[in-house]
Enzyme design. Sequence first.
Site, PDB file in Angstrom:
ATOM      1  N   CYS A 155       9.817  77.782  79.778  1.00 49.36           N
ATOM      2  CA  CYS A 155       9.025  77.901  78.554  1.00 49.36           C
ATOM      3  C   CYS A 155       7.522  78.051  78.811  1.00 49.36           C
ATOM      4  O   CYS A 155       6.951  79.099  78.549  1.00 49.36           O
ATOM      5  CB  CYS A 155       9.289  76.703  77.658  1.00 49.36           C
TER       6      CYS A 155
HETATM    7  N1  LIG Z   1      15.409  75.567  78.497  1.00 50.88           N
HETATM    8  C1  LIG Z   1      14.617  75.047  77.590  1.00 50.88           C
HETATM    9  O1  LIG Z   1      14.159  73.919  77.715  1.00 50.88           O
HETATM   10  C2  LIG Z   1      14.244  75.830  76.330  1.00 50.88           C
HETATM   11  C3  LIG Z   1      13.619  75.130  75.279  1.00 50.88           C
HETATM   12  C4  LIG Z   1      13.300  75.818  74.118  1.00 50.88           C
HETATM   13  C5  LIG Z   1      13.556  77.184  74.021  1.00 50.88           C
HETATM   14  N2  LIG Z   1      14.141  77.851  75.069  1.00 50.88           N
HETATM   15  C6  LIG Z   1      14.409  79.280  74.884  1.00 50.88           C
HETATM   16  O2  LIG Z   1      15.798  79.460  74.647  1.00 50.88           O
HETATM   17  C7  LIG Z   1      16.264  80.679  75.232  1.00 50.88           C
HETATM   18  C8  LIG Z   1      17.389  80.403  76.190  1.00 50.88           C
HETATM   19  O3  LIG Z   1      16.902  79.581  77.253  1.00 50.88           O
HETATM   20  P1  LIG Z   1      17.861  78.785  78.218  1.00 50.88           P
HETATM   21  O4  LIG Z   1      16.988  77.850  78.989  1.00 50.88           O
HETATM   22  O5  LIG Z   1      19.029  78.238  77.467  1.00 50.88           O
HETATM   23  O6  LIG Z   1      18.359  79.979  79.162  1.00 50.88           O
HETATM   24  P2  LIG Z   1      19.619  79.954  80.156  1.00 50.88           P
HETATM   25  O7  LIG Z   1      19.370  80.988  81.179  1.00 50.88           O
HETATM   26  O8  LIG Z   1      19.893  78.539  80.594  1.00 50.88           O
HETATM   27  O9  LIG Z   1      20.844  80.376  79.235  1.00 50.88           O
HETATM   28  C9  LIG Z   1      21.000  81.642  78.687  1.00 50.88           C
HETATM   29  C10 LIG Z   1      22.452  82.045  78.793  1.00 50.88           C
HETATM   30  O10 LIG Z   1      22.605  83.322  78.165  1.00 50.88           O
HETATM   31  C11 LIG Z   1      23.580  84.043  78.894  1.00 50.88           C
HETATM   32  N3  LIG Z   1      23.463  85.468  78.564  1.00 50.88           N
HETATM   33  C12 LIG Z   1      22.571  86.372  79.033  1.00 50.88           C
HETATM   34  N4  LIG Z   1      22.789  87.579  78.460  1.00 50.88           N
HETATM   35  C13 LIG Z   1      23.832  87.433  77.604  1.00 50.88           C
HETATM   36  C14 LIG Z   1      24.520  88.301  76.734  1.00 50.88           C
HETATM   37  N5  LIG Z   1      24.164  89.585  76.608  1.00 50.88           N
HETATM   38  N6  LIG Z   1      25.568  87.818  76.029  1.00 50.88           N
HETATM   39  C15 LIG Z   1      25.939  86.523  76.149  1.00 50.88           C
HETATM   40  N7  LIG Z   1      25.315  85.644  76.963  1.00 50.88           N
HETATM   41  C16 LIG Z   1      24.278  86.091  77.688  1.00 50.88           C
HETATM   42  C17 LIG Z   1      23.309  83.684  80.324  1.00 50.88           C
HETATM   43  O11 LIG Z   1      24.426  83.925  81.161  1.00 50.88           O
HETATM   44  C18 LIG Z   1      22.963  82.196  80.205  1.00 50.88           C
HETATM   45  O12 LIG Z   1      24.108  81.377  80.368  1.00 50.88           O
HETATM   46  C19 LIG Z   1      15.020  81.304  75.865  1.00 50.88           C
HETATM   47  O13 LIG Z   1      14.432  82.169  74.947  1.00 50.88           O
HETATM   48  C20 LIG Z   1      14.106  80.123  76.100  1.00 50.88           C
HETATM   49  O14 LIG Z   1      12.751  80.504  76.136  1.00 50.88           O
HETATM   50  C21 LIG Z   1      14.503  77.193  76.216  1.00 50.88           C
END
Ligand SMILES: NC(=O)c1ccc[n+]([C@@H]2O[C@H](COP(=O)([O-])OP(=O)(O)OC[C@H]3O[C@@H](n4cnc5c(N)ncnc54)[C@H](O)[C@@H]3O)[C@@H](O)[C@H]2O)c1
Length: 415
Positions: free
Chosen positions: A257
């Site tokens: 983030c």
């Molecule tokens: N990790 C955090 O603490 C956090 C907090 C707030 C917001 N976010 C936001 O949330 C979003 C996701 O972050 P995250 O940390 O969960 O990421 P992550 O990489 O842990 O998870 C994302 C998942 O999406 C999957 N994916 C990718 N392309 C795909 C598709 N076309 N169809 C289906 N699945 C698909 C990936 O395989 C992965 O498992 C980002 O925008 C991030 O900025 C993250």
Amino acid sequence: MKIGIIGLGYVGLPLAVAFAEAGHEVVGLDTDPRKIEALNAGRSYVEDIPDESLAPLGGRLEATSDYERLEPCDAVIVCVPTPLTSSREPDLAYLIEASNALSKVLQKGQLVVLESTTYPGTTRERLLPILEESGMSAGDEFHLAFSPERIDPGRTDYTIRTTPKLVGGVTEACTERARDLYSLICDEVVVLSNPEAAELSKLLENIFRSVNIALVNELSQLCDRLGIDVWEVIDAAATKPFGFMRFDPGPGMGGHCLPVDPFYLAFKARELDFYPEFIELAGKVNRAQPAYCVNLVARALNDAGKAVHDAGVLVLGVSYKNGVGDTRESPALQIIRRLRDLGAEVSYHDPHVAELPEFQLSSVELPTALESADVAAIVTAHPELDYEEVVAKAPLVVDFRGVTREIRAENLVRL
Ligand SMILES: NC(=O)c1ccc[n+]([C@@H]2O[C@H](COP(=O)([O-])OP(=O)(O)OC[C@H]3O[C@@H](n4cnc5c(N)ncnc54)[C@H](O)[C@@H]3O)[C@@H](O)[C@H]2O)c1
């Protein structure tokens, strides 16, 4: 209700579990077959979700890679990654790919919510046209909203239920649907007038942190020159009961983030011929912090009559923050890379990260590794470590997290 979640990562999996725990049926969709296999076998890969919390869901959470399985869902929530390209511009490739696939199976009456962090305008300008390729119109035949994820991995005092949830739909009806959806799992849902305001609110939260962290990082460098203990100064300022909010300096910002999100807004601003100086400056200061910390290690070794070249440097903590195993954008990785470039023999210990394949390193055992290193650098202060023991056993300790500030010792140097 039946809820679809696209992207079962740090954000999507806890959300899927929250809906399933509230008694709803969840179809979790991911492109990573290892995640699907693990979840369907009852194994979690996210530290905040223990395996034991999956078992009682009684089959209400099912993982798949088949988008057609989303057809019976009342609502579909998109939680795919939104990283930066190598030139630090928004990379919406995952979002576009997921939206294209969703558009092909979208059903009349479904609600789609984007949770991935992104710049204002993404929901309306990027997601909406792709979903309308289904032949249906938003706000009418299907509903569309943005609701930012506010999860803080490792935190236990606030949960998905107790953290207020922001929602902004492309029409009033869309907002209402989104509010009803999140009311199922959140105590408080805050309604905004459109998705753009909700998108920008999330960015403001993270930029606020980035700017304040940059401020104290810069202060730590000034304090070093002034010969003043920055931790003492911050502890003192934090006694003010109003008008001050504590931020701590450190080796730099990590995670998915803080190092990424501000650049989403900077990108959007540039499109409008506007140059947001605080955001860029904070990013610059924070990105320079790992190099500054490597200089502190070099100086500490030098003061002990040693060179960085061939020195044994034990890095304590390599994940981006304490208590978690996520190494994405972790400043520890940059520190290790720079130390290696200078010829140091780097090893690491991290109770949450068993391997660092990019460096072909595995976590080493304490206390032996402390005794055999020339210097131990506290990069991420996991609560499991005994820092008195670290200072007692290592010949030299450099602390970038201020966890040793109650300890007085000759072999100790702090940021
Ligand atoms: N990790 C955090 O603490 C956090 C907090 C707030 C917001 N976010 C936001 O949330 C979003 C996701 O972050 P995250 O940390 O969960 O990421 P992550 O990489 O842990 O998870 C994302 C998942 O999406 C999957 N994916 C990718 N392309 C795909 C598709 N076309 N169809 C289906 N699945 C698909 C990936 O395989 C992965 O498992 C980002 O925008 C991030 O900025 C993250």
